[in-house]
Design an enzyme around this catalytic site. Structure first.
Site, PDB file in Angstrom:
ATOM      1  N   ARG A 129     -25.606 -45.410 -15.023  1.00  0.00           N
ATOM      2  CA  ARG A 129     -25.890 -46.678 -14.399  1.00  0.00           C
ATOM      3  C   ARG A 129     -24.542 -47.231 -13.953  1.00  0.00           C
ATOM      4  O   ARG A 129     -23.515 -46.873 -14.304  1.00  0.00           O
ATOM      5  CB  ARG A 129     -26.900 -47.649 -15.429  1.00  0.00           C
ATOM      6  CG  ARG A 129     -26.102 -47.840 -16.841  1.00  0.00           C
ATOM      7  CD  ARG A 129     -26.415 -49.144 -17.504  1.00  0.00           C
ATOM      8  NE  ARG A 129     -26.002 -49.222 -18.909  1.00  0.00           N
ATOM      9  CZ  ARG A 129     -26.642 -48.293 -19.961  1.00  0.00           C
ATOM     10  NH1 ARG A 129     -27.583 -48.083 -19.969  1.00  0.00           N
ATOM     11  NH2 ARG A 129     -26.006 -48.672 -21.085  1.00  0.00           N
TER      12      ARG A 129
ATOM     13  N   ARG B 198     -19.661 -60.664 -26.158  1.00  0.00           N
ATOM     14  CA  ARG B 198     -19.347 -59.532 -27.470  1.00  0.00           C
ATOM     15  C   ARG B 198     -18.530 -60.227 -28.182  1.00  0.00           C
ATOM     16  O   ARG B 198     -18.249 -61.619 -28.088  1.00  0.00           O
ATOM     17  CB  ARG B 198     -18.290 -58.596 -26.866  1.00  0.00           C
ATOM     18  CG  ARG B 198     -19.015 -57.439 -25.823  1.00  0.00           C
ATOM     19  CD  ARG B 198     -18.091 -56.216 -25.664  1.00  0.00           C
ATOM     20  NE  ARG B 198     -19.077 -55.222 -24.750  1.00  0.00           N
ATOM     21  CZ  ARG B 198     -18.641 -54.197 -24.877  1.00  0.00           C
ATOM     22  NH1 ARG B 198     -17.675 -53.509 -25.487  1.00  0.00           N
ATOM     23  NH2 ARG B 198     -19.320 -53.502 -24.007  1.00  0.00           N
TER      24      ARG B 198
ATOM     25  N   LEU C 107      -2.791 -49.134  -4.367  1.00  0.00           N
ATOM     26  CA  LEU C 107      -3.344 -50.224  -4.764  1.00  0.00           C
ATOM     27  C   LEU C 107      -4.210 -49.958  -5.957  1.00  0.00           C
ATOM     28  O   LEU C 107      -4.846 -48.910  -6.453  1.00  0.00           O
ATOM     29  CB  LEU C 107      -4.418 -50.446  -3.457  1.00  0.00           C
ATOM     30  CG  LEU C 107      -5.361 -51.628  -3.734  1.00  0.00           C
ATOM     31  CD1 LEU C 107      -4.908 -52.874  -3.854  1.00  0.00           C
ATOM     32  CD2 LEU C 107      -6.614 -51.645  -2.603  1.00  0.00           C
TER      33      LEU C 107
ATOM     34  N   GLU D 125     -20.407 -41.648  -4.039  1.00  0.00           N
ATOM     35  CA  GLU D 125     -20.479 -40.433  -4.819  1.00  0.00           C
ATOM     36  C   GLU D 125     -20.631 -41.080  -6.305  1.00  0.00           C
ATOM     37  O   GLU D 125     -19.579 -41.632  -6.406  1.00  0.00           O
ATOM     38  CB  GLU D 125     -19.953 -39.388  -4.504  1.00  0.00           C
ATOM     39  CG  GLU D 125     -20.329 -38.596  -3.056  1.00  0.00           C
ATOM     40  CD  GLU D 125     -21.571 -38.292  -2.840  1.00  0.00           C
ATOM     41  OE1 GLU D 125     -22.144 -37.919  -3.747  1.00  0.00           O
ATOM     42  OE2 GLU D 125     -22.249 -38.453  -1.582  1.00  0.00           O
TER      43      GLU D 125
ATOM     44  N   ASP E 134     -16.113 -46.510 -19.816  1.00  0.00           N
ATOM     45  CA  ASP E 134     -17.187 -46.677 -20.911  1.00  0.00           C
ATOM     46  C   ASP E 134     -16.760 -45.666 -22.071  1.00  0.00           C
ATOM     47  O   ASP E 134     -16.358 -44.520 -21.780  1.00  0.00           O
ATOM     48  CB  ASP E 134     -18.369 -46.495 -20.562  1.00  0.00           C
ATOM     49  CG  ASP E 134     -19.654 -47.205 -21.314  1.00  0.00           C
ATOM     50  OD1 ASP E 134     -19.028 -47.840 -22.340  1.00  0.00           O
ATOM     51  OD2 ASP E 134     -20.708 -47.056 -21.366  1.00  0.00           O
ATOM     52  N   GLY E 135     -16.946 -46.225 -23.209  1.00  0.00           N
ATOM     53  CA  GLY E 135     -16.897 -45.344 -24.416  1.00  0.00           C
ATOM     54  C   GLY E 135     -15.873 -45.735 -25.376  1.00  0.00           C
ATOM     55  O   GLY E 135     -15.557 -44.955 -26.475  1.00  0.00           O
ATOM     56  N   ASN E 136     -15.060 -46.777 -25.065  1.00  0.00           N
ATOM     57  CA  ASN E 136     -14.071 -47.163 -26.008  1.00  0.00           C
ATOM     58  C   ASN E 136     -14.401 -47.309 -27.501  1.00  0.00           C
ATOM     59  O   ASN E 136     -13.869 -46.992 -28.507  1.00  0.00           O
ATOM     60  CB  ASN E 136     -13.199 -48.258 -25.510  1.00  0.00           C
ATOM     61  CG  ASN E 136     -12.563 -47.974 -24.208  1.00  0.00           C
ATOM     62  OD1 ASN E 136     -12.147 -47.121 -23.811  1.00  0.00           O
ATOM     63  ND2 ASN E 136     -12.297 -49.224 -23.351  1.00  0.00           N
ATOM     64  N   GLY E 137     -15.506 -48.143 -27.491  1.00  0.00           N
ATOM     65  CA  GLY E 137     -16.054 -48.768 -28.728  1.00  0.00           C
ATOM     66  C   GLY E 137     -16.795 -47.472 -29.600  1.00  0.00           C
ATOM     67  O   GLY E 137     -16.197 -47.222 -30.736  1.00  0.00           O
TER      68      GLY E 137
ATOM     69  N   HIS F 176      -9.983 -50.090 -27.130  1.00  0.00           N
ATOM     70  CA  HIS F 176      -9.864 -50.600 -25.976  1.00  0.00           C
ATOM     71  C   HIS F 176      -8.207 -50.280 -25.375  1.00  0.00           C
ATOM     72  O   HIS F 176      -7.811 -50.175 -24.589  1.00  0.00           O
ATOM     73  CB  HIS F 176      -9.950 -52.020 -25.928  1.00  0.00           C
ATOM     74  CG  HIS F 176     -11.435 -52.499 -26.012  1.00  0.00           C
ATOM     75  ND1 HIS F 176     -12.540 -51.747 -24.987  1.00  0.00           N
ATOM     76  CD2 HIS F 176     -12.413 -53.152 -26.670  1.00  0.00           C
ATOM     77  CE1 HIS F 176     -13.526 -51.941 -25.322  1.00  0.00           C
ATOM     78  NE2 HIS F 176     -13.652 -53.060 -26.357  1.00  0.00           N
TER      79      HIS F 176
HETATM   80  C1  FPP Z   1     -16.415 -50.284 -22.114  1.00  0.00           C
HETATM   81  O1  FPP Z   1     -16.610 -49.450 -23.566  1.00  0.00           O
HETATM   82  C2  FPP Z   1     -15.276 -50.796 -21.812  1.00  0.00           C
HETATM   83  C3  FPP Z   1     -14.895 -52.033 -21.730  1.00  0.00           C
HETATM   84  C4  FPP Z   1     -16.100 -53.197 -22.159  1.00  0.00           C
HETATM   85  C5  FPP Z   1     -13.635 -52.568 -21.757  1.00  0.00           C
HETATM   86  C6  FPP Z   1     -12.742 -51.717 -20.864  1.00  0.00           C
HETATM   87  C7  FPP Z   1     -11.281 -52.153 -21.113  1.00  0.00           C
HETATM   88  C8  FPP Z   1     -10.025 -51.394 -21.221  1.00  0.00           C
HETATM   89  C9  FPP Z   1      -9.973 -49.963 -21.063  1.00  0.00           C
HETATM   90  C10 FPP Z   1      -8.790 -52.133 -21.123  1.00  0.00           C
HETATM   91  C11 FPP Z   1      -8.817 -53.193 -20.376  1.00  0.00           C
HETATM   92  C12 FPP Z   1      -7.766 -53.161 -19.589  1.00  0.00           C
HETATM   93  C13 FPP Z   1      -6.968 -54.113 -19.022  1.00  0.00           C
HETATM   94  C14 FPP Z   1      -5.799 -53.731 -18.052  1.00  0.00           C
HETATM   95  C15 FPP Z   1      -7.090 -55.201 -19.599  1.00  0.00           C
HETATM   96  P1  FPP Z   1     -17.496 -50.056 -24.519  1.00  0.00           P
HETATM   97  O2  FPP Z   1     -16.657 -50.841 -25.398  1.00  0.00           O
HETATM   98  O3  FPP Z   1     -18.676 -50.407 -24.149  1.00  0.00           O
HETATM   99  O4  FPP Z   1     -17.740 -48.664 -25.309  1.00  0.00           O
HETATM  100  P2  FPP Z   1     -18.845 -48.249 -25.967  1.00  0.00           P
HETATM  101  O5  FPP Z   1     -19.957 -48.038 -25.034  1.00  0.00           O
HETATM  102  O6  FPP Z   1     -18.772 -46.965 -26.716  1.00  0.00           O
HETATM  103  O7  FPP Z   1     -19.235 -49.347 -26.909  1.00  0.00           O
END
Ligand code: FPP
Length: 236
Positions: free
Chosen positions: A185, A73, A130, A198, A22-25, A39
């Site tokens: 969560r 989204r 895996l 854990e 989480d946190g890419n956005g 992402h």
């Molecule tokens: C949550 O961050 C992340 C996702 C919904 C997507 C995660 C996907 C990747 C890391 C890439 C996908 C990988 C492959 C192999 C296809 P968020 O967008 O909810 O971040 P935010 O909480 O900061 O908005």
């Protein structure tokens, strides 16, 4: 467990680790970039983390790439994640010794993508390390699917029966679930399999996650006393 960064190795207590990436956005927003760029950096972080995990001796890694809820989204963002998946599959074979398994409902994905996913699973079936990629995955739907499959086969609904009919029937439950981005969560991730996992939450945003942060999560795991509902010998 050895502590020097170079030689950090896990032992038999930690075989399977799962990540809620989480946190890419937020990472992208901080830099005034589109979420899709977040992402894309998330995939780079995922790659590095996987390599670190396998190098440390972790046998199985599961990542939450796309949930059944993520379809809500904006289309542009959804398309960008699907594009990343397509690119990832093309590049996947350059990893030596990685077995890929996709967790989730492939049926609503485009046929060509679905076939690529199935082919990658088939081609890497005998490899050692895996990687489970949860894509169009929802934990509750997975449990319902498992129960329906038992009913259709005239079998009783038992814990063992459910476990055997989950997408994860090929792997033991995760010992540790790491969530980046600071939220406490599970977001419908591995609802059944996480019963005794854990959980480690860090404020670090996924694109910033690295080996140092991974070691912090693992060290926290080793400080915990896992009881699985019972008592440890020193507590009796
Ligand atoms: C949550 O961050 C992340 C996702 C919904 C997507 C995660 C996907 C990747 C890391 C890439 C996908 C990988 C492959 C192999 C296809 P968020 O967008 O909810 O971040 P935010 O909480 O900061 O908005």
């Amino acid at each position: 467990m050895k502590k020097t960064k170079k030689e950090f190795k896990v032992d038999e207590r930690l075989k399977h680790i799962a990540f809620i990436m989480d946190g890419n956005g937020r990472w992208a927003k901080k830099r005034m970039l589109p979420r899709s760029v977040g992402h894309s950096f998330g995939v780079k972080s995922m790659e590095k983390t996987l390599n670190s995990c396998f190098k440390m001796g972790i046998e199985a890694v599961t990542v939450y790439a796309f949930s059944t809820e993520n379809w809500t989204r904006p289309k542009q963002e959804v398309d960008s994640i699907i594009k990343l998946l397509r690119e990832y599959i093309v590049d996947a074979k350059k990893h030596e010794n990685v077995r890929y398994v996709f967790l989730g409902d492939k049926s609503i994905l485009d046929e060509d993508l679905r076939n690529e996913m199935l082919k990658l699973e088939q081609d890497t079936k005998c490899l050692k390390n895996l990687l489970n990629i949860a894509f169009n995955y929802g934990g509750r739907a997975e449990i319902v699917k498992a129960c329906n499959s038992l009913i259709e086969n005239g079998l009783p609904i038992t814990e063992e029966g459910i476990s055997k009919n989950l997408y994860t029937s090929h792997v033991q439950d995760p010992d540790l679930i790491v969530r980046t981005g600071g939220e406490y969560r599970l977001s419908n991730f591995l609802m059944w399999q996480s019963a005794y996992s854990e959980i480690y939450v860090t404020d670090v945003l996924w694109p910033d996650f690295n080996e140092e942060e991974l070691i912090k999560a693992i060290e926290s795991f080793y400080r915990r006393k896992r009881r699985f509902g019972g008592l440890n010998k020193d507590e009796e």
